[in-house]
Design an enzyme around this catalytic site. Structure first.
Site, PDB file in Angstrom:
ATOM      1  N   GLY A  14       0.906  -1.452   0.061  1.00 36.50           N
ATOM      2  CA  GLY A  14      -0.200   0.267  -0.054  1.00 36.50           C
ATOM      3  C   GLY A  14       1.530   1.587  -0.059  1.00 36.50           C
ATOM      4  O   GLY A  14       1.873   2.073   1.075  1.00 36.50           O
ATOM      5  N   GLY A  16      -0.377   4.328  -0.136  1.00 37.58           N
ATOM      6  CA  GLY A  16      -0.374   6.043   0.521  1.00 37.58           C
ATOM      7  C   GLY A  16      -0.122   6.050   1.899  1.00 37.58           C
ATOM      8  O   GLY A  16       0.921   6.146   1.683  1.00 37.58           O
ATOM      9  N   PHE A  17      -1.120   7.003   2.787  1.00 36.10           N
ATOM     10  CA  PHE A  17      -0.137   8.216   3.320  1.00 36.10           C
ATOM     11  C   PHE A  17       0.356   7.449   4.100  1.00 36.10           C
ATOM     12  O   PHE A  17       1.655   7.141   5.073  1.00 36.10           O
ATOM     13  CB  PHE A  17      -1.163   8.571   4.492  1.00 36.10           C
ATOM     14  CG  PHE A  17      -2.190   9.961   3.868  1.00 36.10           C
ATOM     15  CD1 PHE A  17      -0.964  11.057   3.604  1.00 36.10           C
ATOM     16  CD2 PHE A  17      -3.399   9.527   3.315  1.00 36.10           C
ATOM     17  CE1 PHE A  17      -1.833  11.956   2.832  1.00 36.10           C
ATOM     18  CE2 PHE A  17      -4.083  11.075   2.943  1.00 36.10           C
ATOM     19  CZ  PHE A  17      -2.535  11.672   2.753  1.00 36.10           C
ATOM     20  N   GLU A 174     -18.524  17.302   2.284  1.00 40.18           N
ATOM     21  CA  GLU A 174     -17.528  18.542   1.423  1.00 40.18           C
ATOM     22  C   GLU A 174     -18.035  18.652  -0.623  1.00 40.18           C
ATOM     23  O   GLU A 174     -17.885  19.038  -0.866  1.00 40.18           O
ATOM     24  CB  GLU A 174     -16.484  17.764   1.425  1.00 40.18           C
ATOM     25  CG  GLU A 174     -15.654  18.027   2.933  1.00 40.18           C
ATOM     26  CD  GLU A 174     -14.424  17.421   2.746  1.00 40.18           C
ATOM     27  OE1 GLU A 174     -14.029  16.694   2.106  1.00 40.18           O
ATOM     28  OE2 GLU A 174     -13.224  18.172   3.395  1.00 40.18           O
ATOM     29  N   ASP A 304      -5.268   3.243   8.378  1.00 43.59           N
ATOM     30  CA  ASP A 304      -6.986   2.667   7.572  1.00 43.59           C
ATOM     31  C   ASP A 304      -6.981   1.512   7.660  1.00 43.59           C
ATOM     32  O   ASP A 304      -8.219   0.113   7.828  1.00 43.59           O
ATOM     33  CB  ASP A 304      -7.996   3.546   6.539  1.00 43.59           C
ATOM     34  CG  ASP A 304      -8.205   4.308   6.309  1.00 43.59           C
ATOM     35  OD1 ASP A 304      -8.074   5.541   7.168  1.00 43.59           O
ATOM     36  OD2 ASP A 304      -8.957   5.005   5.927  1.00 43.59           O
TER      37      ASP A 304
HETATM   38  C1  LIG Z   1     -12.983  10.914  -0.201  1.00 43.43           C
HETATM   39  C2  LIG Z   1     -12.294  11.203   1.490  1.00 43.43           C
HETATM   40  C3  LIG Z   1     -12.143  12.259   2.046  1.00 43.43           C
HETATM   41  C4  LIG Z   1     -10.877  12.436   2.945  1.00 43.43           C
HETATM   42  N1  LIG Z   1     -10.735  13.375   3.800  1.00 43.43           N
HETATM   43  C5  LIG Z   1     -10.023  13.433   4.526  1.00 43.43           C
HETATM   44  C6  LIG Z   1      -9.442  14.263   6.055  1.00 43.43           C
HETATM   45  O1  LIG Z   1     -10.160  15.937   4.316  1.00 43.43           O
HETATM   46  N2  LIG Z   1      -8.197  14.886   6.411  1.00 43.43           N
HETATM   47  C7  LIG Z   1      -7.968  13.199   6.594  1.00 43.43           C
HETATM   48  O2  LIG Z   1      -6.821  13.270   6.793  1.00 43.43           O
HETATM   49  N3  LIG Z   1      -8.865  12.452   5.805  1.00 43.43           N
HETATM   50  C8  LIG Z   1      -9.156  12.751   4.336  1.00 43.43           C
HETATM   51  N4  LIG Z   1      -9.770  11.116   4.447  1.00 43.43           N
HETATM   52  C9  LIG Z   1      -9.203   9.716   4.765  1.00 43.43           C
HETATM   53  C10 LIG Z   1      -7.574   9.326   4.685  1.00 43.43           C
HETATM   54  O3  LIG Z   1      -7.585   9.940   2.963  1.00 43.43           O
HETATM   55  C11 LIG Z   1      -7.413   8.093   4.556  1.00 43.43           C
HETATM   56  O4  LIG Z   1      -7.265   7.655   6.525  1.00 43.43           O
HETATM   57  C12 LIG Z   1      -5.860   7.686   4.454  1.00 43.43           C
HETATM   58  O5  LIG Z   1      -6.271   8.141   3.127  1.00 43.43           O
HETATM   59  C13 LIG Z   1      -5.951   6.686   5.209  1.00 43.43           C
HETATM   60  O6  LIG Z   1      -4.215   5.853   4.220  1.00 43.43           O
HETATM   61  P1  LIG Z   1      -3.260   4.416   4.081  1.00 43.43           P
HETATM   62  O7  LIG Z   1      -2.060   4.390   4.068  1.00 43.43           O
HETATM   63  O8  LIG Z   1      -4.060   4.059   5.606  1.00 43.43           O
HETATM   64  O9  LIG Z   1      -4.888   4.183   3.084  1.00 43.43           O
HETATM   65  P2  LIG Z   1      -5.426   4.647   1.530  1.00 43.43           P
HETATM   66  O10 LIG Z   1      -4.406   6.167   1.542  1.00 43.43           O
HETATM   67  O11 LIG Z   1      -6.401   3.880   1.069  1.00 43.43           O
HETATM   68  O12 LIG Z   1      -3.848   4.166   1.034  1.00 43.43           O
HETATM   69  C14 LIG Z   1      -3.915   2.051   0.703  1.00 43.43           C
HETATM   70  C15 LIG Z   1      -3.394   2.002  -0.814  1.00 43.43           C
HETATM   71  O13 LIG Z   1      -3.060   0.903  -0.437  1.00 43.43           O
HETATM   72  C16 LIG Z   1      -3.426   0.407  -1.936  1.00 43.43           C
HETATM   73  N5  LIG Z   1      -3.517  -1.434  -1.985  1.00 43.43           N
HETATM   74  C17 LIG Z   1      -5.111  -1.356  -1.692  1.00 43.43           C
HETATM   75  N6  LIG Z   1      -5.370  -2.962  -1.676  1.00 43.43           N
HETATM   76  C18 LIG Z   1      -4.436  -3.127  -2.122  1.00 43.43           C
HETATM   77  C19 LIG Z   1      -3.788  -4.334  -2.235  1.00 43.43           C
HETATM   78  N7  LIG Z   1      -4.975  -5.752  -1.977  1.00 43.43           N
HETATM   79  N8  LIG Z   1      -2.806  -4.643  -3.377  1.00 43.43           N
HETATM   80  C20 LIG Z   1      -1.860  -3.748  -3.525  1.00 43.43           C
HETATM   81  N9  LIG Z   1      -2.654  -2.321  -3.075  1.00 43.43           N
HETATM   82  C21 LIG Z   1      -3.319  -2.181  -2.339  1.00 43.43           C
HETATM   83  C22 LIG Z   1      -3.933   1.299  -2.459  1.00 43.43           C
HETATM   84  O14 LIG Z   1      -4.171   1.218  -4.715  1.00 43.43           O
HETATM   85  C23 LIG Z   1      -3.728   2.751  -2.096  1.00 43.43           C
HETATM   86  O15 LIG Z   1      -2.703   2.979  -2.869  1.00 43.43           O
HETATM   87  C24 LIG Z   1     -10.781  11.422   3.977  1.00 43.43           C
HETATM   88  C25 LIG Z   1     -11.149   9.650   2.565  1.00 43.43           C
HETATM   89  C26 LIG Z   1     -11.693  10.020   1.222  1.00 43.43           C
HETATM   90  C27 LIG Z   1     -12.179   8.806   1.007  1.00 43.43           C
END
Ligand SMILES: Cc1cc2nc3c(=O)[nH]c(=O)nc-3n(C[C@H](O)[C@H](O)[C@H](O)COP(=O)(O)OP(=O)(O)OC[C@H]3O[C@@H](n4cnc5c(N)ncnc54)[C@H](O)[C@@H]3O)c2cc1C
Length: 438
Positions: A14, A16-17, A174, A304
């Protein structure tokens, strides 16, 4: 712990953040080799997806190449793959095409996916907003509706300009505010055969307030702003079904619509269920306070996908700041494991929460005590925080230019109908509902 090159190998699933935060922290240590795997070759900035969907920002403003992010870090290798299974015992991850990566430590950072709560039709007939692909699809559906109604105004009676947003949390509020701005900016000048007043935005939530996690003052402020923008709110009522051409609410109301935007909740990424590890609320992986998984040495989860306890044992919310901080924290604990030192419990530094409610209106609750700000000052805080979180300098500049343009003019960003096949509506066959909301 090391491979043949004397480096400990960490696989992060992943980008993401959480995953990027973890990889960036580990990249500083030459004794570690990182393989960062994502199904996309870019990092996407989820908090701004709604701005792509409503033609404020271009997709490239909120996506950044993972390879470019780590091009100066020889110890980070980026791989494009969909991970289908994880074997915690051997710390091996397996891609959908069968390729495997075995490591000394695995960091699961696969994020969230929408939760449709088994609402009939929601998965097939609504537009969730959790990926860049979904944001461009939604943008094209909105623009297709404008185009179709402009060409055939009789379609307005069949709900062509009715937009239903499910979920009155930050995502729903939003998107509702931004959609109202898009409609008022473009209808009069660009779609001259359509009246702004013909468009309706309905915001539906089972709860009784807008922006649930915020304070009462913010609930009221959001309600006032959305009312001023003409958004109709339906609170305390569930969506019971989504069908092509209409949405049904628990109070018996049906709303004719061809655009249901789903911001109704999230659950852990599918991958969580493919690990065999213990899952908690929303399918999220249960982690110990140090973000490692109990009984699975060398396996950690961040962001997440994890159910992260705060210092009182309560789960932290699914937020970008929690994800970024937990990802970085995991990196430190992985390094501690490699050095044979004890891991430390995660401490979240709460900088507050914020939401934008259309142009010039925002709520921000800043700092650990959530000091409340509304209006332009909250908007400014929102701009600063989001620009700061954005990954690449170029993205920041592009987004600021677009925001500046948007603030001082009603000319929008990229109104590009580029997904016409995915967004097309079969007006012949989609049923015309019998009852409707005025
Ligand atoms: C519409 C929206 C608005 C938001 N607004 C805010 C805000 O204003 N402020 C705030 O703090 N938070 C906000 N959030 C929440 C925030 O974006 C998430 O908490 C954050 O992105 C989580 O980060 P993460 O790295 O855990 O997951 P993600 O950012 O979802 O990254 C997960 C990554 O894993 C990859 N992945 C998943 N499954 C697989 C797999 N099987 N194989 C390979 N890759 C995979 C995905 O492609 C992705 O790149 C918002 C969320 C959404 C959906």
């Amino acid at each position: 712990m090391s491979d043949g090159n004397g480096q400990g190998h960490v696989v992060i699933v992943g980008g993401g953040f959480a995953g990027v935060g973890c990889a960036r922290a580990l990249a500083k240590h030459d004794a570690v080799r990182v393989t960062l795997i994502d199904r996309n070759n870019y990092h996407q900035f989820q908090p701004l997806l709604y701005q792509v969907a409503t033609s404020q920002l271009a997709p490239s403003d909120i996506a950044y190449s993972l390879r470019k992010l780590f091009r100066d870090r020889p110890n980070v290798d980026v791989k494009l793959a969909e991970i289908a299974a994880v074997d915690p015992a051997t710390r091996t991850v397996t891609a959908a095409d069968g390729q495997t990566w075995t490591s000394d430590a695995v960091v699961l950072a696969a994020g969230s996916r929408p939760n449709f709560f088994r609402t009939p039709g929601a998965e097939s007939d609504s537009f969730p907003l959790y990926t860049l692909d979904q944001a461009t699809r939604l943008r094209s559906r909105i623009l297709t509706l404008f185009e179709d109604a402009d060409r055939s105004p009789e379609l307005v009676d069949r709900g062509a300009l009715n937009f239903v947003v499910v979920g009155a949390g930050a995502t729903g509020v939003e998107v509702a505010g931004a959609l109202a701005d898009l409609i008022s900016d473009t209808m009069a000048l660009e779609y001259r055969d359509l009246a702004v007043s013909a468009a309706r935005i309905h915001l539906v939530d089972l709860g009784h307030v807008l922006l649930g996690p915020f304070s009462e003052g913010s609930h009221d402020y959001a309600a006032k702003v959305l009312q001023r923008k003409g958004v109709r709110t339906h609170l305390g009522v569930a969506v019971t079904a989504v069908r092509p051409g209409e949405v049904e609410l628990a109070d018996g109301t049906t709303i004719p619509t061809h655009c249901v935007i789903w911001g109704g909740g999230i659950q852990a990424a599918e991958l969580a269920g493919a690990t065999g590890l213990v899952q908690g609320r929303g399918g999220r992986l249960m982690v110990l306070p140090d973000l490692s998984v109990d009984g699975a040495p060398g396996v950690h989860a961040a962001g997440d996908v994890a159910n992260i306890p705060d210092r009182h044992g309560e789960p932290l919310p699914q937020l970008g700041s929690v994800a970024l901080q937990s990802g970085t924290w995991v990196a430190d604990n992985v390094l501690a494991d490699f050095a044979g030192k004890p891991r430390k419990a995660f401490h979240y530094h709460d900088k507050g929460i914020m939401a934008m409610i259309g142009r010039g209106a925002a709520v921000a609750e800043v700092g650990p005590h959530h000091h409340e700000l509304h209006g332009h000052i909250a908007h400014t805080a929102w701009l600063g925080v989001h620009a700061g979180l954005m990954t690449g300098v170029r993205n920041r500049v592009d987004a600021f230019l677009a925001w500046g343009w948007d603030a001082f003019s009603s000319g929008r960003g990229p109104q590009v109908l580029d997904r016409s096949d995915a967004a097309r509506i079969d007006w012949e066959h989609e049923q015309a509902p019998e009852s409707a909301v005025a």
